[in-house]
Design a protein around this motif. Structure first.
Motif, PDB file in Angstrom:
ATOM      1  N   PRO A  69       9.543  68.567  48.410  1.00  0.00           N
ATOM      2  CA  PRO A  69      10.282  67.599  48.319  1.00  0.00           C
ATOM      3  C   PRO A  69      11.789  66.983  48.654  1.00  0.00           C
ATOM      4  O   PRO A  69      12.034  66.581  48.429  1.00  0.00           O
ATOM      5  N   SER A  70      11.999  67.859  49.148  1.00  0.00           N
ATOM      6  CA  SER A  70      13.096  68.007  50.012  1.00  0.00           C
ATOM      7  C   SER A  70      13.152  66.739  51.407  1.00  0.00           C
ATOM      8  O   SER A  70      14.272  66.231  52.038  1.00  0.00           O
ATOM      9  N   ARG A  71      11.741  66.869  51.638  1.00  0.00           N
ATOM     10  CA  ARG A  71      11.951  65.677  52.713  1.00  0.00           C
ATOM     11  C   ARG A  71      12.067  63.883  52.144  1.00  0.00           C
ATOM     12  O   ARG A  71      12.095  63.203  52.690  1.00  0.00           O
ATOM     13  N   PHE A  72      12.225  63.568  50.554  1.00  0.00           N
ATOM     14  CA  PHE A  72      12.602  62.417  50.132  1.00  0.00           C
ATOM     15  C   PHE A  72      14.191  62.689  49.233  1.00  0.00           C
ATOM     16  O   PHE A  72      14.177  63.150  48.838  1.00  0.00           O
ATOM     17  N   ARG A  73      14.446  61.171  49.532  1.00  0.00           N
ATOM     18  CA  ARG A  73      16.012  60.633  48.415  1.00  0.00           C
ATOM     19  C   ARG A  73      14.846  59.411  47.966  1.00  0.00           C
ATOM     20  O   ARG A  73      15.207  58.563  48.324  1.00  0.00           O
TER      21      ARG A  73
ATOM     22  N   ARG B 135      10.148  68.021  40.014  1.00  0.00           N
ATOM     23  CA  ARG B 135      10.329  67.740  41.209  1.00  0.00           C
ATOM     24  C   ARG B 135      10.797  68.744  42.198  1.00  0.00           C
ATOM     25  O   ARG B 135      10.209  69.439  43.055  1.00  0.00           O
ATOM     26  N   GLY B 136      11.668  68.246  42.390  1.00  0.00           N
ATOM     27  CA  GLY B 136      12.721  68.956  43.418  1.00  0.00           C
ATOM     28  C   GLY B 136      13.567  67.619  44.014  1.00  0.00           C
ATOM     29  O   GLY B 136      13.390  67.828  45.073  1.00  0.00           O
ATOM     30  N   VAL B 137      13.035  66.053  43.628  1.00  0.00           N
ATOM     31  CA  VAL B 137      13.364  65.140  44.525  1.00  0.00           C
ATOM     32  C   VAL B 137      14.576  64.724  44.468  1.00  0.00           C
ATOM     33  O   VAL B 137      14.976  64.874  43.376  1.00  0.00           O
ATOM     34  N   ASP B 138      15.412  64.218  45.246  1.00  0.00           N
ATOM     35  CA  ASP B 138      17.102  64.114  45.321  1.00  0.00           C
ATOM     36  C   ASP B 138      17.130  63.128  45.104  1.00  0.00           C
ATOM     37  O   ASP B 138      16.311  62.329  45.596  1.00  0.00           O
ATOM     38  N   THR B 139      17.310  62.812  43.537  1.00  0.00           N
ATOM     39  CA  THR B 139      17.242  61.232  42.604  1.00  0.00           C
ATOM     40  C   THR B 139      18.251  60.405  42.719  1.00  0.00           C
ATOM     41  O   THR B 139      19.199  61.261  41.848  1.00  0.00           O
TER      42      THR B 139
ATOM     43  N   LEU C  87      17.552  62.901  32.261  1.00  0.00           N
ATOM     44  CA  LEU C  87      17.656  62.495  33.465  1.00  0.00           C
ATOM     45  C   LEU C  87      19.267  63.911  33.809  1.00  0.00           C
ATOM     46  O   LEU C  87      20.332  63.015  32.834  1.00  0.00           O
ATOM     47  N   ASP C  88      19.151  64.373  34.662  1.00  0.00           N
ATOM     48  CA  ASP C  88      20.427  65.839  34.899  1.00  0.00           C
ATOM     49  C   ASP C  88      20.949  64.778  35.592  1.00  0.00           C
ATOM     50  O   ASP C  88      20.866  65.370  37.405  1.00  0.00           O
ATOM     51  N   PRO C  89      22.799  64.956  35.543  1.00  0.00           N
ATOM     52  CA  PRO C  89      23.287  64.562  36.285  1.00  0.00           C
ATOM     53  C   PRO C  89      24.536  65.156  36.538  1.00  0.00           C
ATOM     54  O   PRO C  89      24.624  65.360  38.320  1.00  0.00           O
ATOM     55  N   GLU C  90      23.609  66.607  37.256  1.00  0.00           N
ATOM     56  CA  GLU C  90      24.438  67.701  37.975  1.00  0.00           C
ATOM     57  C   GLU C  90      23.580  67.609  39.261  1.00  0.00           C
ATOM     58  O   GLU C  90      23.930  68.071  40.006  1.00  0.00           O
ATOM     59  N   THR C  91      22.597  67.588  39.208  1.00  0.00           N
ATOM     60  CA  THR C  91      21.064  66.994  40.012  1.00  0.00           C
ATOM     61  C   THR C  91      20.808  65.657  40.427  1.00  0.00           C
ATOM     62  O   THR C  91      20.007  64.882  41.678  1.00  0.00           O
ATOM     63  N   THR C  92      20.836  64.705  39.315  1.00  0.00           N
ATOM     64  CA  THR C  92      21.002  63.288  39.730  1.00  0.00           C
ATOM     65  C   THR C  92      21.516  62.251  39.660  1.00  0.00           C
ATOM     66  O   THR C  92      22.634  62.587  38.512  1.00  0.00           O
ATOM     67  N   THR C  93      22.187  61.758  40.756  1.00  0.00           N
ATOM     68  CA  THR C  93      23.819  60.860  41.017  1.00  0.00           C
ATOM     69  C   THR C  93      23.466  59.643  40.418  1.00  0.00           C
ATOM     70  O   THR C  93      22.111  58.575  40.694  1.00  0.00           O
ATOM     71  N   ILE C  94      24.132  59.561  39.065  1.00  0.00           N
ATOM     72  CA  ILE C  94      23.797  58.253  38.141  1.00  0.00           C
ATOM     73  C   ILE C  94      25.524  57.272  38.961  1.00  0.00           C
ATOM     74  O   ILE C  94      26.155  57.951  39.253  1.00  0.00           O
ATOM     75  N   PHE C  95      25.450  56.284  39.351  1.00  0.00           N
ATOM     76  CA  PHE C  95      26.447  55.713  39.956  1.00  0.00           C
ATOM     77  C   PHE C  95      26.759  53.969  39.607  1.00  0.00           C
ATOM     78  O   PHE C  95      24.841  53.057  39.396  1.00  0.00           O
TER      79      PHE C  95
END
Length: 366
Positions: free
Chosen positions: A35-39, A68-72, A107-115
């Protein structure tokens, strides 16, 4: 009358869809492997409350990608609220409601960037070089722009609406996203973004010879079937035919009691001949995980009343924890604004990094 151009366009679109579906299947397997291959980049316009169409169509999948570990990365597209309207409405209230929905569904703001758009000047600055890479005719051919033009009944389109596809490209590319979850109707936006990334590379070159400044993002097609509103038409906030995430259990029951069905007493799952009944069965299926055919068989000849009661019970049971969490979040706007501020800080850092690369490639570092 169907012209040869229409036939060619339909054939081309069908072939493109098949390619996108194959690519989506490949990406799903690749995510499981690494999953680290994707944003991922996705988001919503704060034009009203989110509903079940949003939840089953996008929100639930975002949480799964996160797990699943994708940078979201998730955008609150506040600038896009003014693309096709004279005012923004109660924008602050709607932004906070959107944030509450995001966190309530998981959605977890510690791992998911919400802006949000209006807080990221670097993102919006990319519009200028990107606009130099597209033609006016290409913008007019975009399905969203074409639909808006047809819907305005002769009213002049705003410049922001015309350049909407370019703004979406900036949303995706500023953070170097390489994966965009979309429905079939949004595929042209991803294609436009890929084209802009390709043209930037061709016209301005690279900072690093080994890689282009911008990735070529792929579409990740939604697997959720199209859901109808309670009136049998397309589910839409403006139609008032939705079940909002923030509704109470009683409000949900009231809306579903008025849902359109048909005169047949025996309940069957037949999306072609009985679309309204099939839609209710599909909602129950999504809420419970049970196949719609099995749900139909369990109801049998008990009629539409029994079907609506089962759908109401299933949806309210599924939504209960989301609604409880949402109520807690709405009662603490300071927490919601803090989540947005931290996401904006991350997004601004990324935007500045990307702009530095862009200026360097364009030889505008003075």
């Amino acid at each position: 009358m169907t012209t040869s151009e229409d036939i060619l366009a339909n054939s081309t679109n069908e072939a493109s869809l098949k390619r996108s579906m194959r690519r989506s299947a490949e990406i799903e397997m690749a995510i499981d492997e690494d999953p680290s291959r994707f944003r991922v980049m996705t988001g919503d316009r704060p034009t009203g409350r989110l509903h079940l169409g949003h939840y089953f169509g996008t929100l639930r999948n975002r949480v799964l990608l996160q797990q699943r570990g994708v940078d979201t990365w998730v955008l609150v597209a506040d600038y896009q609220v003014i693309t096709d309207r004279d005012g923004v409405g109660p924008i602050r209230e709607r932004v906070l409601g959107l944030l509450a929905d995001y966190l309530a569904v998981g959605l977890d703001p510690e791992t998911t960037t919400i802006f949000n758009h209006s807080a990221i000047p670097g993102l919006n600055q990319l519009m200028l070089p990107f606009l130099s890479l597209v033609t006016e005719s290409e913008l007019h051919r975009n399905p969203t722009v074409k639909a808006e033009l047809e819907a305005t009944d002769g009213r002049a389109m705003s410049g922001l609406m015309l350049t909407y596809p370019v703004h979406q490209a900036a949303d995706i590319l500023f953070c170097k996203a390489n994966l965009v979850p979309v429905g079939q109707d949004q595929l042209p936006h991803v294609e436009q973004t890929r084209l802009i990334a390709q043209r930037f590379d061709k016209r301005y070159g690279r900072v690093d010879p080994e890689r282009p400044v911008f990735p070529r993002p792929d579409a990740l097609l939604s697997q959720t079937p199209l859901l109808l509103g309670t009136d049998g038409q397309k589910m839409s906030k403006s139609r008032g035919n939705t079940i909002e995430l923030g509704m109470s259990a009683d409000e949900t029951a009231k809306v579903l009691r008025k849902a359109k069905t048909d005169a047949e007493r025996v309940i069957t799952f037949d999306p072609v001949s009985r679309p309204e009944v099939a839609n209710l069965l599909q909602l129950a299926s999504l809420a419970t995980g049970e196949a719609p055919q099995a749900i139909a068989e369990s109801i049998g000849d008990k009629g539409a009343g029994a079907l609506k009661a089962l759908v109401t019970e299933s949806l309210n049971a599924m939504l209960a924890p989301i609604r409880a969490r949402r109520a807690e979040l709405e009662a603490d706007p300071g927490h919601l604004l803090g989540v947005l501020a931290r996401g904006n800080e991350r997004a601004n850092a990324q935007a500045e990094e990307t702009l530095t690369e862009v200026r360097t490639a364009m030889q505008m570092m003075y």
